[in-house]
Design an enzyme around this catalytic site. Structure first.
Site, mmCIF file in Angstrom:
data_model
loop_
_atom_site.group_PDB
_atom_site.id
_atom_site.type_symbol
_atom_site.label_atom_id
_atom_site.label_comp_id
_atom_site.label_asym_id
_atom_site.label_seq_id
_atom_site.Cartn_x
_atom_site.Cartn_y
_atom_site.Cartn_z
ATOM 1 N N LYS A 163 0.838 -1.209 0.000
ATOM 2 C CA LYS A 163 0.000 0.000 0.000
ATOM 3 C C LYS A 163 0.867 1.250 0.000
ATOM 4 C CE LYS A 163 -1.908 1.775 3.977
ATOM 5 N NZ LYS A 163 -1.669 3.211 4.130
ATOM 6 N N ASN A 164 1.849 1.316 0.908
ATOM 7 C CA ASN A 164 2.596 2.564 1.079
ATOM 8 C C ASN A 164 3.660 2.786 0.011
ATOM 9 O OD1 ASN A 164 0.930 3.120 3.180
ATOM 10 N ND2 ASN A 164 2.375 2.459 4.763
ATOM 11 N N CYS A 223 -4.769 8.203 9.230
ATOM 12 C CA CYS A 223 -5.115 7.586 10.520
ATOM 13 C C CYS A 223 -4.872 8.577 11.663
ATOM 14 C CB CYS A 223 -4.257 6.344 10.755
ATOM 15 S SG CYS A 223 -4.730 4.975 9.718
ATOM 16 N N ARG A 249 0.741 14.445 12.968
ATOM 17 C CA ARG A 249 1.023 14.217 11.535
ATOM 18 C C ARG A 249 1.262 15.519 10.764
ATOM 19 N NH1 ARG A 249 -1.698 8.953 9.451
ATOM 20 N NH2 ARG A 249 0.438 8.653 8.747
ATOM 21 N N ASP A 299 3.740 0.311 12.118
ATOM 22 C CA ASP A 299 2.451 -0.174 11.604
ATOM 23 C C ASP A 299 2.130 -1.593 12.078
ATOM 24 O OD1 ASP A 299 2.754 1.530 8.391
ATOM 25 O OD2 ASP A 299 2.223 2.241 10.391
ATOM 26 N N ARG A 336 -9.297 0.062 3.930
ATOM 27 C CA ARG A 336 -8.370 1.024 3.296
ATOM 28 C C ARG A 336 -7.062 0.358 2.912
ATOM 29 N NH1 ARG A 336 -6.595 5.125 7.119
ATOM 30 N NH2 ARG A 336 -5.216 5.543 5.370
HETATM 31 C C1 EPZ Z 1 3.881 6.829 6.394
HETATM 32 O O1 EPZ Z 1 3.185 7.868 7.045
HETATM 33 C C2 EPZ Z 1 2.872 5.701 6.264
HETATM 34 N N1 EPZ Z 1 1.741 6.150 5.464
HETATM 35 C C3 EPZ Z 1 2.391 5.269 7.652
HETATM 36 O O2 EPZ Z 1 1.571 4.133 7.469
HETATM 37 C C4 EPZ Z 1 3.594 4.835 8.481
HETATM 38 O O3 EPZ Z 1 3.154 4.543 9.794
HETATM 39 C C5 EPZ Z 1 4.626 5.957 8.523
HETATM 40 O O4 EPZ Z 1 4.985 6.347 7.184
HETATM 41 C C6 EPZ Z 1 5.897 5.538 9.245
HETATM 42 O O5 EPZ Z 1 6.444 4.415 8.631
HETATM 43 C C7 EPZ Z 1 1.884 6.181 4.105
HETATM 44 O O6 EPZ Z 1 2.931 5.851 3.580
HETATM 45 C C8 EPZ Z 1 0.693 6.625 3.323
HETATM 46 P P1 EPZ Z 1 6.278 9.835 8.544
HETATM 47 P P2 EPZ Z 1 3.856 9.347 7.124
HETATM 48 O O7 EPZ Z 1 6.312 11.093 7.790
HETATM 49 O O8 EPZ Z 1 4.585 9.628 5.887
HETATM 50 C C9 EPZ Z 1 6.748 13.043 11.979
HETATM 51 C C10 EPZ Z 1 -0.354 2.836 7.611
HETATM 52 O O9 EPZ Z 1 -0.932 2.282 8.542
HETATM 53 N N2 EPZ Z 1 6.743 14.017 10.885
HETATM 54 O O10 EPZ Z 1 7.353 8.819 8.354
HETATM 55 O O11 EPZ Z 1 2.818 10.294 7.594
HETATM 56 C C11 EPZ Z 1 5.410 12.365 12.156
HETATM 57 O O12 EPZ Z 1 4.570 13.142 12.976
HETATM 58 C C12 EPZ Z 1 0.169 4.242 7.789
HETATM 59 O O13 EPZ Z 1 -0.126 2.318 6.479
HETATM 60 C C13 EPZ Z 1 7.024 15.351 11.168
HETATM 61 O O14 EPZ Z 1 7.252 15.730 12.313
HETATM 62 O O15 EPZ Z 1 4.899 9.110 8.320
HETATM 63 C C14 EPZ Z 1 5.799 11.057 12.797
HETATM 64 O O16 EPZ Z 1 5.971 11.280 14.186
HETATM 65 C C15 EPZ Z 1 -0.073 4.775 9.201
HETATM 66 N N3 EPZ Z 1 7.021 16.246 10.149
HETATM 67 C C16 EPZ Z 1 7.155 10.734 12.178
HETATM 68 O O17 EPZ Z 1 7.633 11.967 11.647
HETATM 69 C C17 EPZ Z 1 6.778 15.868 8.852
HETATM 70 O O18 EPZ Z 1 6.815 16.738 7.953
HETATM 71 C C18 EPZ Z 1 7.104 9.733 11.040
HETATM 72 O O19 EPZ Z 1 6.153 10.191 10.109
HETATM 73 C C19 EPZ Z 1 6.494 14.518 8.585
HETATM 74 C C20 EPZ Z 1 6.493 13.613 9.621
#
Ligand code: EPZ
Length: 419
Positions: free
Chosen positions: A22-23, A118, A123, A306, A398
């Site tokens: 998915k991701n 989610c 986020r 995840d 989803r």
């Molecule tokens: C991706 O989300 C995935 N979603 C998430 O999967 C997954 O949990 C996550 O990566 C971590 O592996 C998709 O790919 C669509 P991040 P993303 O940016 O990109 C902080 C699922 O169940 N952060 O790696 O939103 C954030 O708050 C979903 O499939 C900032 O601070 O995750 C978090 O604490 C849930 N500023 C950490 O980084 C930013 O600009 C990691 O977030 C971006 C993120």
């Protein structure tokens, strides 16, 4: 609103094939916009987040042909850079943010609604914005829209303050069309980052170092269409591994990549689960009693956030005291209240869940609080005593293709009901 009805206590036995990630595919579909041509993507999972993203791309001008698990995405016609009309649908998913990088890369401008996703934490997208500004974009965020424009995109050195999957991919999408070289430092290393980089390279891009914490992108003009097949889903693989262990079953998980599962396999083996690996499959044999274990979620190659929720379910029946520390998201324990309704003994202290094993969970009415928590509730129902009814299962649809039919084929008793 549909529910899952599960009769617990039946071990899962047999074989299951893993669908495309998915991701990864949620990054590949917007990336196709950069080609200005026709991209064929195979092994695309039938899941609602993909359907929603396809719908959005068609609304902004892409022509998309679907057959089975294959998409042909033609973006040779002009694609609208302004997606503000789709604020509602784009606000329901996280991956719509990839349209920022793709539209900025192709058109030097983009208007995209702030993403949803989610409810597992704040986020933010500040690291995405930091990257786009470093490349030369002027950005305004107003009325729930991210508005970007750039006279030119110039390669830059970008250090991510937080290891972010989304920001790493989004910056790659814009940088691949910039003038000069971009270096992303402290980049995320997930398998789906590598998948998107491979796809961009097949489209004529030059992305090196994906899968490490430093990615070098040499801007190229004149990207073109290509053919690609999505990697297997690491999180779906882990979900079936944990379900097999939880039910004391024996499941061969096919079309998987054992290398991507190393952190999960290591922890399951520590609990006493037997895992046999081959080139593209894993056999998981659940054993009782399960030993308590300590897990900390980390960016890849650490234990994936995840799979935090399904793993916590397994820990509820491990003998002794387990802990699971969630280091990625600040609010990813909401589902614990649902597990407590089933008799789980869990104490939350900030980012740490301390779990004392009980003999068995008992089936009852519970709710899915997000995508991965929903899958975790299914695992709980499969191993619990009696019947479990799970509401809000639209969360699960989803991200899991053919979830209940796969579980039924493995001997699980699960059905979808419209109450
Ligand atoms: C991706 O989300 C995935 N979603 C998430 O999967 C997954 O949990 C996550 O990566 C971590 O592996 C998709 O790919 C669509 P991040 P993303 O940016 O990109 C902080 C699922 O169940 N952060 O790696 O939103 C954030 O708050 C979903 O499939 C900032 O601070 O995750 C978090 O604490 C849930 N500023 C950490 O980084 C930013 O600009 C990691 O977030 C971006 C993120």
């Amino acid at each position: 609103m549909e529910v899952f009805v599960i009769e617990g206590g039946h071990p899962l036995n047999g074989e299951v094939c893993i669908s495309g990630a998915k991701n990864a595919v949620l990054g590949l579909i917007p990336a196709a916009i950069l080609s200005g041509g026709s991209c064929k993507i195979e092994n695309v999972p039938h899941i609602n987040d993909v359907n929603k993203l396809i719908d959005i791309l068609e609304k902004i001008g892409a022509e998309i042909y679907k057959e089975e698990n294959t998409l042909i995405i033609d973006t040779s016609r002009h694609i609208a850079h302004d997606c503000s009309d789709f604020q509602e649908e784009m606000g329901k998913m996280r991956a719509s943010y990839y349209l920022l990088g793709a539209l900025l890369g192709r058109y030097r401008q983009a208007v995209v609604p702030l993403p949803g996703g989610c409810n597992i934490g704040d986020r933010p997208i500040d690291q995405h914005i930091k990257g786009f500004e470093a490349l030369g974009a002027n950005i305004k965020i107003e009325h729930g829209l991210v508005k970007m424009e750039a006279d030119r995109l110039i390669g830059a050195n970008i250090y991510l303050d937080v290891v972010s999957v989304g920001a790493t991919i989004n910056i790659m999408l814009a940088a691949v069309c910039a003038e000069g070289t971009t270096i992303i430092e402290n980049a995320a290393k997930e398998p789906h980052i590598v998948d998107v980089a491979n796809f961009l390279n097949l489209m004529g891009g030059s992305v090196r170092g994906a899968g490490t914490d430093t990615i070098r992108i040499k801007g190229t003009q004149g990207m073109y269409g290509c053919e690609y097949s999505v990697i297997p889903d690491q999180i779906t693989t882990g979900t079936y591994m944990i379900a097999a262990a939880a039910t004391g079953g024996n499941v061969l998980i096919k079309k998987a990549i054992p290398k991507h599962m190393e952190a999960v396999s290591a922890k399951l083996r520590e609990m006493g689960v037997i895992i046999e690996e081959s080139v593209d499959s894993l056999r998981v044999i659940g054993k009782r009693p399960l030993k308590a274990v300590r897990v900390k979620t980390l960016p890849y190659p650490g234990f994936p956030t995840d799979l935090q929720q399904p793993m916590a379910v397994l820990m509820t029946v491990a003998s002794g005291n387990s802990t699971i520390t969630e280091t990625i998201f600040e609010n990813r324990f909401k589902y614990i209240d649902e597990l407590r309704k089933m008799g789980a003994d869990v104490v939350i202290n900030g980012r740490v869940a301390s779990i004392t094993g009980v003999e068995k969970l008992s089936g009852t009415k519970i709710a899915a609080t997000d995508l991965r928590a929903g899958a975790a509730m299914v695992v709980a129902g499969l191993m619990a005593d009696g019947e479990t009814r799970i509401s809000n299962i639209e969360h699960i649809d989803r991200g899991y293709e053919n979830f209940e039919s796969n579980i039924r084929e493995l001997g699980g008793i699960i059905r979808r009901e419209t109450p």
